[in-house]
Design a protein around this motif. Structure first.
Motif, short mmCIF file in Angstrom:
data_model
loop_
_atom_site.label_atom_id
_atom_site.label_comp_id
_atom_site.label_asym_id
_atom_site.label_seq_id
_atom_site.Cartn_x
_atom_site.Cartn_y
_atom_site.Cartn_z
N SER A 72 34.28 27.69 33.69
CA SER A 72 34.69 28.17 35.01
C SER A 72 33.91 29.39 35.46
N PHE A 73 33.29 30.12 34.53
CA PHE A 73 32.60 31.37 34.86
C PHE A 73 31.23 31.34 34.19
N VAL A 74 30.18 31.35 35.01
CA VAL A 74 28.81 31.26 34.50
C VAL A 74 27.99 32.39 35.12
N VAL A 75 27.31 33.16 34.28
CA VAL A 75 26.44 34.24 34.74
C VAL A 75 24.99 33.80 34.55
N PRO A 97 30.13 34.32 42.99
CA PRO A 97 28.87 33.66 42.61
C PRO A 97 28.89 33.07 41.21
N ALA A 98 29.79 33.56 40.35
CA ALA A 98 29.88 33.04 38.98
C ALA A 98 30.87 31.89 38.85
N SER A 99 31.59 31.57 39.90
CA SER A 99 32.62 30.53 39.83
C SER A 99 31.97 29.16 39.77
N ARG A 100 32.44 28.34 38.84
CA ARG A 100 31.88 27.00 38.70
C ARG A 100 32.95 25.92 38.71
N ASP A 101 34.14 26.25 39.20
CA ASP A 101 35.13 25.21 39.47
C ASP A 101 35.81 25.51 40.79
N LEU A 102 36.38 24.50 41.39
CA LEU A 102 36.92 24.62 42.74
C LEU A 102 38.07 25.62 42.81
N ILE A 103 38.88 25.69 41.76
CA ILE A 103 40.04 26.59 41.79
C ILE A 103 39.58 28.04 41.81
N MET A 104 38.70 28.39 40.88
CA MET A 104 38.21 29.77 40.85
C MET A 104 37.42 30.10 42.12
N LEU A 105 36.71 29.13 42.65
CA LEU A 105 35.94 29.36 43.87
C LEU A 105 36.86 29.72 45.03
N VAL A 106 37.93 28.98 45.21
CA VAL A 106 38.85 29.25 46.31
C VAL A 106 39.58 30.57 46.10
N VAL A 107 40.02 30.84 44.86
CA VAL A 107 40.73 32.10 44.58
C VAL A 107 39.81 33.31 44.84
N ALA A 108 38.57 33.23 44.38
CA ALA A 108 37.64 34.34 44.59
C ALA A 108 37.34 34.53 46.07
N LEU A 109 37.19 33.45 46.81
CA LEU A 109 36.91 33.56 48.24
C LEU A 109 38.07 34.21 48.97
N ALA A 160 27.42 32.42 49.23
CA ALA A 160 27.39 32.09 47.81
C ALA A 160 28.25 30.86 47.52
N GLY A 161 29.47 30.84 48.07
CA GLY A 161 30.33 29.68 47.87
C GLY A 161 29.77 28.42 48.48
N LEU A 162 29.19 28.55 49.69
CA LEU A 162 28.61 27.37 50.34
C LEU A 162 27.45 26.81 49.53
#
Length: 664
Positions: free
Chosen positions: A83-86, A137-149, A305-307
């Motif tokens: 879920s988190f990639v740097v 920018p480190a989010s790699r799943d939809l859940i973390m992406l939406v929460v971070a946004l 970043a999300g897009l």
């Protein structure tokens, strides 16, 4: 089946979250004073410095770090599901968010010095926004992406509305809230459709499920919907549940297309792309200037970043669906943004619509949908242009912040002749505007546009390159108009009337048509006569033995300080920029002197002690320099101007940095 956490990988957002809590606690227990307000800002800057240090350390390490991963015995075949990639993409955008956040904190220290905004809550919300901006920018799943946004978006509502008793700020906060809620609902609907058809939230597996053979959990549902077959492989019931091989048909059902369109539309709201741009002008103008700068850079960077992650990691196989949409939206965004910016007379609104046009330039390379390598280079061009745009736009907002305290309206006309009053700030603003226009000596803007043009042309989108070229010429108009006003002399400097004093004051006494004790109209406070707001009257001094009606017993403040003091430099701006009862009191009683002598007005009929009380009020509101750009509270703004100007110079002296960022 244990999950390990790489704390070094998540260090930047964790540090920012801890500092946000620390600032809030310090604000609770420390007394409310000017020194504490400054100290809380410095604590926030220290936290940002530590977080940026971790980003630099991760870059020096030179390896991709993954954490919050599905255990290998559950992930099945294929690459690890994390879920988190740097990676380099994460490092560039996280570093951009932290550095931009530091400039916003510097601007905020000046905004908060007046004492009208709760400092602890402000810095807490600002740091929470930066936590989301470094996580996304480190989010790699939809859940973390939406929460971070949403972590980027939600605190901005409160930051906009923290300027209490300000109708514009409240209106801007409500508009921003409604727009963000609608965009989030649209995006979540699209995300739910994509998840329902693929059975996975991980971006990499989502791309495999929608584009070809994939090993994803729940993939059999998509196979049944497409009429395909699912062969189960693996060992044991747990492995079987997570490792189903799916041959995906090339003609995906319409529901996937609808999901893609809804996701793109949701992100278009976040980055103020046309036709979801109408909120930008009012929100930027109503919000405090540091919040407008935050929206124009940090929120926009997070949205892009999300897009980029969704389009290139989760939906690359759907490029034939979303690439034409991105191309059309990009062309409309840069065109509409530039046309609206040409009509503006407010500096903040011009920057708002200019940022909309710049979003179109950033979107343009993403419309390239050839082979995977070309898409990666196009994303690099977008990120490089985003980094350049952030530096230049923050520099412009820093100077606008400086002018906002001496000009209430912050109109373009207020910048006329600025190079003669504040040459450093004027040169910094001029350089930022020239860079945004892409003109020499602003080579950074020129090379950033070249990078974007190159990727568009190489991708076969010649028509979009033509549209961008036309819009670049249109953008030159308002950038050059604003820049020229910085160097244009004011009417007083251009043609001073013979015999006039350098700063003439209106006639007082029997020749004035104004009754004794009456407050003059607003135009007359800037030095005009009662009969005309534009023609100054030559001051010949009072008649011998004459005492003006105001000094003979009028209420203190009947004649503004700017008139009685002889119109000090910039008096026309300061007289019009006074806001609130405190500022008016400072004008009317702070330093008023009579036309004939240097004595305070209160000496001839004013209420005893009024001058001292007004000075005390001004001091309690943030110091005697509350509206003086040269005062101590403006040090942070000058630091922000210096930092952004230095970055702009570095980009222009070494424009190859733009190509280097694009190559990352």
């Amino acid at each position: 089946m244990t999950q390990t956490i790489d704390y070094f990988a998540i260090a930047p957002p964790v540090v920012l979250a801890l500092v946000a809590g620390l600032v809030l606690l310090l604000d609770v227990f420390l007394p409310r004073s000017a020194s504490v307000r400054t100290a809380l800002g410095l604590v926030s800057l220290a936290g940002l410095a530590v977080a940026f240090g971790f980003v630099v350390a991760q870059a020096v390490a030179g390896r991709t770090m993954r954490t919050f991963c599905v255990p290998a015995d559950l992930a099945g075949q294929g690459p690890p599901l994390c879920s988190f990639v740097v990676d380099r993409f994460t490092l560039v955008l996280a570093g951009l968010a932290i550095l931009a956040g530091a400039v916003v904190v510097l601007l905020s220290m000046t905004e908060l010095a007046g004492g009208g905004i709760p400092v602890g809550e402000w810095h807490f919300l600002l740091l929470c926004t930066l936590v989301g901006a470094t996580t996304l920018p480190a989010s790699r799943d939809l859940i973390m992406l939406v929460v971070a946004l949403e972590l980027v978006s939600l605190p901005v509502f409160a930051l906009t509305a923290l300027k209490r008793y300000d109708g514009r700020a409240s209106e801007a906060a409500v508009k921003l809230f409604l727009v963000s809620v609608v965009s989030t609902a649209i995006m979540l609907f699209g995300v739910s459709l994509l998840y329902g058809m693929s059975g996975t939230v991980y971006l990499s597996r989502l791309g495999e499920a929608l584009g070809g053979s994939a090993t994803v959990g729940g993939a059999s549902r998509l196979g049944e919907a497409l009429g395909g077959s699912a062969a189960v492989s693996g060992q044991g019931p747990v492995a079987d549940a997570y490792t189903s091989v799916l041959p995906v048909a090339t003609d995906l059902p319409m529901v996937v297309t609808v999901g893609v369109v809804l996701v793109v539309a949701g992100f278009a709201f976040k980055i103020a792309a046309v036709p979801f741009h109408s909120w930008a002008g009012d929100v930027y103008q109503g919000a405090p200037i540091p919040v407008a700068a935050l929206l124009s850079v940090v929120s926009k960077a997070a949205g892009f970043a999300g897009l980029i992650l969704v389009l290139l990691s989760a939906l690359p196989a759907q490029a034939q669906t979303w690439a034409p949409i991105i191309a059309i939206v990009s062309a409309l965004t840069m065109t509409v943004g530039n046309l609206l910016a040409m009509r503006q007379r407010s500096a903040v609104r011009l920057l708002a619509w200019s940022s909309v046009a710049q979003s179109g330039y950033i979107l343009a390379p993403l419309a390239v949908f050839t082979e995977a390598g070309q898409r990666g280079q196009a994303a690099g061009a977008s990120v490089a242009y985003l980094v350049f745009y952030a530096a230049m736009n923050l520099g412009a907002f820093a100077v606008v912040m400086l002018v906002s305290r001496t000009s209430r309206g912050n109109e373009l006309d207020d910048y006329r002749g600025m190079v003669f009053r504040r040459p450093v700030a004027a040169l910094a603003l001029a350089f930022s505007l020239i860079c945004l226009a892409g003109l020499p000596p602003g080579l950074a803007g020129l090379f950033a546009k070249v990078v974007v043009f190159r990727e568009i042309v190489n991708g076969g989108l010649g028509w979009l390159a033509v549209v961008m070229a036309i819009n670049t010429v249109i953008g030159l108009y308002y950038y050059v108009v604003w820049t020229s006003r910085l160097f244009a002399p004011t009417p007083d400097q251009a043609a001073p009337a013979p015999g006039l004093a350098e700063h003439p004051a209106p006639a007082l006494g029997p020749t004035s048509a104004e009754p004794a004790g009456a407050a003059p109209a607003a135009p007359e406070r800037a030095g005009a006569t009662p009969a005309s707001a534009s023609a100054p009257v030559e001051w010949a001094g009072p008649a011998p033995g004459h005492v003006s009606p105001e000094r003979a017993g009028a209420v203190p403040g009947s004649v503004p300080a700017a008139e009685r003091a002889g119109a000090v430099p910039d008096s026309a701006e300061r007289a019009g920029a006074a806001t609130g009862a405190i500022a008016v009191s400072a004008e009317r009683a702070g330093h008023a002197v009579g036309p004939a002598s240097g004595e305070p007005v209160g000496a001839a009929g004013a209420v005893p002690g009024s001058v001292e009380r007004a000075r005390t009020i001004v001091t309690s509101a943030g110091g005697a320099d509350a509206h003086q750009p040269g005062g101590g509270r403006w040090t942070a703004v000058w630091v922000a101007i210096g930092v952004t100007f230095a970055v702009a110079l570095v980009f222009s002296v070494a424009p190859q940095l733009v190509f280097a960022i694009a190559a990352l």
